[in-house]
Design a protein around this motif. Sequence first.
Motif, PDB file in Angstrom:
ATOM      1  N   ASP A 239       0.825  -1.219   0.000  1.00  0.00           N
ATOM      2  CA  ASP A 239       0.000   0.000   0.000  1.00  0.00           C
ATOM      3  C   ASP A 239       0.854   1.263   0.000  1.00  0.00           C
ATOM      4  N   GLY A 240       1.942   1.229  -0.762  1.00  0.00           N
ATOM      5  CA  GLY A 240       2.790   2.399  -0.894  1.00  0.00           C
ATOM      6  C   GLY A 240       3.705   2.670   0.276  1.00  0.00           C
ATOM      7  N   LYS A 241       3.749   1.771   1.264  1.00  0.00           N
ATOM      8  CA  LYS A 241       4.611   1.934   2.422  1.00  0.00           C
ATOM      9  C   LYS A 241       5.629   0.799   2.496  1.00  0.00           C
ATOM     10  N   THR A 242       6.761   1.091   3.131  1.00  0.00           N
ATOM     11  CA  THR A 242       7.796   0.072   3.330  1.00  0.00           C
ATOM     12  C   THR A 242       7.698  -0.460   4.755  1.00  0.00           C
ATOM     13  N   PHE A 243       7.830  -1.780   4.884  1.00  0.00           N
ATOM     14  CA  PHE A 243       7.762  -2.428   6.189  1.00  0.00           C
ATOM     15  C   PHE A 243       9.088  -3.101   6.520  1.00  0.00           C
ATOM     16  N   VAL A 244       9.507  -2.976   7.776  1.00  0.00           N
ATOM     17  CA  VAL A 244      10.600  -3.776   8.302  1.00  0.00           C
ATOM     18  C   VAL A 244       9.999  -5.138   8.642  1.00  0.00           C
ATOM     19  N   PHE A 245      10.644  -6.209   8.206  1.00  0.00           N
ATOM     20  CA  PHE A 245      10.074  -7.549   8.342  1.00  0.00           C
ATOM     21  C   PHE A 245      11.130  -8.502   8.872  1.00  0.00           C
ATOM     22  N   TYR A 246      10.889  -9.032  10.072  1.00  0.00           N
ATOM     23  CA  TYR A 246      11.791 -10.009  10.678  1.00  0.00           C
ATOM     24  C   TYR A 246      11.058 -11.338  10.809  1.00  0.00           C
ATOM     25  N   GLU A 247      11.748 -12.418  10.468  1.00  0.00           N
ATOM     26  CA  GLU A 247      11.147 -13.745  10.570  1.00  0.00           C
ATOM     27  C   GLU A 247      12.096 -14.689  11.294  1.00  0.00           C
ATOM     28  N   ILE A 248      11.511 -15.712  11.899  1.00  0.00           N
ATOM     29  CA  ILE A 248      12.297 -16.808  12.470  1.00  0.00           C
ATOM     30  C   ILE A 248      11.723 -18.110  11.927  1.00  0.00           C
ATOM     31  N   PHE A 249      12.596 -18.926  11.379  1.00  0.00           N
ATOM     32  CA  PHE A 249      12.221 -20.228  10.827  1.00  0.00           C
ATOM     33  C   PHE A 249      12.863 -21.335  11.661  1.00  0.00           C
ATOM     34  N   ARG A 250      12.155 -22.436  11.824  1.00  0.00           N
ATOM     35  CA  ARG A 250      12.764 -23.667  12.352  1.00  0.00           C
ATOM     36  C   ARG A 250      12.754 -24.695  11.235  1.00  0.00           C
ATOM     37  N   VAL A 251      13.907 -25.268  10.973  1.00  0.00           N
ATOM     38  CA  VAL A 251      14.063 -26.248   9.892  1.00  0.00           C
ATOM     39  C   VAL A 251      14.189 -27.652  10.486  1.00  0.00           C
ATOM     40  N   ALA A 252      13.480 -28.592   9.922  1.00  0.00           N
ATOM     41  CA  ALA A 252      13.567 -29.992  10.355  1.00  0.00           C
ATOM     42  C   ALA A 252      13.451 -30.891   9.136  1.00  0.00           C
ATOM     43  N   ASN A 253      14.361 -31.848   9.025  1.00  0.00           N
ATOM     44  CA  ASN A 253      14.346 -32.790   7.903  1.00  0.00           C
ATOM     45  C   ASN A 253      14.327 -32.078   6.556  1.00  0.00           C
ATOM     46  N   ASP A 254      15.150 -31.037   6.455  1.00  0.00           N
ATOM     47  CA  ASP A 254      15.310 -30.270   5.213  1.00  0.00           C
ATOM     48  C   ASP A 254      14.045 -29.553   4.777  1.00  0.00           C
ATOM     49  N   LYS A 255      13.150 -29.301   5.727  1.00  0.00           N
ATOM     50  CA  LYS A 255      11.916 -28.570   5.436  1.00  0.00           C
ATOM     51  C   LYS A 255      11.715 -27.472   6.482  1.00  0.00           C
ATOM     52  N   ILE A 256      10.977 -26.440   6.110  1.00  0.00           N
ATOM     53  CA  ILE A 256      10.584 -25.426   7.081  1.00  0.00           C
ATOM     54  C   ILE A 256       9.424 -25.982   7.891  1.00  0.00           C
ATOM     55  N   ALA A 257       9.643 -26.121   9.204  1.00  0.00           N
ATOM     56  CA  ALA A 257       8.661 -26.776  10.055  1.00  0.00           C
ATOM     57  C   ALA A 257       7.871 -25.799  10.917  1.00  0.00           C
ATOM     58  N   GLU A 258       8.437 -24.600  11.153  1.00  0.00           N
ATOM     59  CA  GLU A 258       7.778 -23.638  12.031  1.00  0.00           C
ATOM     60  C   GLU A 258       8.217 -22.226  11.624  1.00  0.00           C
ATOM     61  N   HIS A 259       7.313 -21.252  11.821  1.00  0.00           N
ATOM     62  CA  HIS A 259       7.614 -19.886  11.365  1.00  0.00           C
ATOM     63  C   HIS A 259       6.956 -18.843  12.260  1.00  0.00           C
ATOM     64  N   TRP A 260       7.736 -17.825  12.611  1.00  0.00           N
ATOM     65  CA  TRP A 260       7.264 -16.673  13.378  1.00  0.00           C
ATOM     66  C   TRP A 260       7.680 -15.410  12.626  1.00  0.00           C
ATOM     67  N   SER A 261       6.992 -14.302  12.842  1.00  0.00           N
ATOM     68  CA  SER A 261       7.434 -13.053  12.213  1.00  0.00           C
ATOM     69  C   SER A 261       6.962 -11.839  12.995  1.00  0.00           C
ATOM     70  N   VAL A 262       7.643 -10.715  12.753  1.00  0.00           N
ATOM     71  CA  VAL A 262       7.281  -9.412  13.307  1.00  0.00           C
ATOM     72  C   VAL A 262       7.456  -8.400  12.182  1.00  0.00           C
ATOM     73  N   GLU A 263       6.450  -7.578  11.954  1.00  0.00           N
ATOM     74  CA  GLU A 263       6.553  -6.566  10.904  1.00  0.00           C
ATOM     75  C   GLU A 263       6.133  -5.204  11.437  1.00  0.00           C
ATOM     76  N   GLN A 264       6.796  -4.162  10.942  1.00  0.00           N
ATOM     77  CA  GLN A 264       6.530  -2.797  11.407  1.00  0.00           C
ATOM     78  C   GLN A 264       6.738  -1.837  10.252  1.00  0.00           C
ATOM     79  N   VAL A 265       5.821  -0.916  10.083  1.00  0.00           N
ATOM     80  CA  VAL A 265       5.930   0.050   9.001  1.00  0.00           C
ATOM     81  C   VAL A 265       7.061   1.031   9.288  1.00  0.00           C
ATOM     82  N   VAL A 266       7.797   1.416   8.251  1.00  0.00           N
ATOM     83  CA  VAL A 266       8.836   2.430   8.379  1.00  0.00           C
ATOM     84  C   VAL A 266       8.150   3.784   8.537  1.00  0.00           C
TER      85      VAL A 266
END
Length: 276
Positions: A239-266
């Motif tokens: 929507d015309g704005k830039t967001f700071v985007f942080y993610e955390i992934f957990r990998v298991a058996n060569d796959k992404i098994a879990e995901h968290w994120s935090v996002e904040q508009v600049v």
Amino acid sequence: MKITQVFTLGICCILICAARDAKSDTCMDTITNKQKVLSFYKQMVGQRKTELIPEFIVENYKQHNPTVKQGRAGITEMINYLKTLPPPPQDAKSPIVRAIQDGDLVATHLDISFLGRRMAVIDLFKLEDGMLTEHWDAIQPLPDESGKTVTATNGTTEIDHNASTENSRSIVDQFYKSVVNKQSDNLFIDTAYVEHAASVIASGVGLAGYLSEPDRSVKIHRLIAEGDFVAAQSQFNRDGKTFVFYEIFRVANDKIAEHWSVEQVVPDGVIAEDMF
């Protein structure tokens, strides 16, 4: 001082009375960067020991959040503000949920409550010779998750140090390349995948769909990996704005098994690249 002036580290960690103890991260009795960051939370933020600033923070400390002053002055101002507030309860639970170290970078994932609001936070620190030299962060208010089994910050917390750090990093990197190239993500998402990010869940299109929505144009700045965990620092447009985007992934058996994120508009008037 207005609350907005300490919107980052001070507010994020205001309820800390003691960071969780460092575990099996020492090598020949040398403190690790992760331990240094946890000690910073405990002694500087929790116990508000401004006299220890020279032991933790370099003089030209670089703050990437535009609401906080640069150098030691910003940390000093933040801690002096905390001193004006009631101390946290002795039995307060540490809001630090996860901590990931990759060389000179340490990412922490926090779940905090402040003024009746619950927020998810990801902090990123850079260290040199055991001193904090740079800080980045993002904070996101959370919806009411009462009664939910899966929340924005719960799930796996302990890092599997038997897992290959480089393999975990590679899996996340390949996943992002598949998203950018509009390829199928089936090779990278586990069938038992657990999504924690409120924004992704609300989108109803899954992680790959959320990242590849029109005009989002995700740009990765850093991947921080330790064992089976990978933190990603990135930005996207919406929507015309830039967001700071942080993610955390957990990998298991060569796959992404879990995901968290935090996002904040600049914030308006801030150059997005200055926050990275």
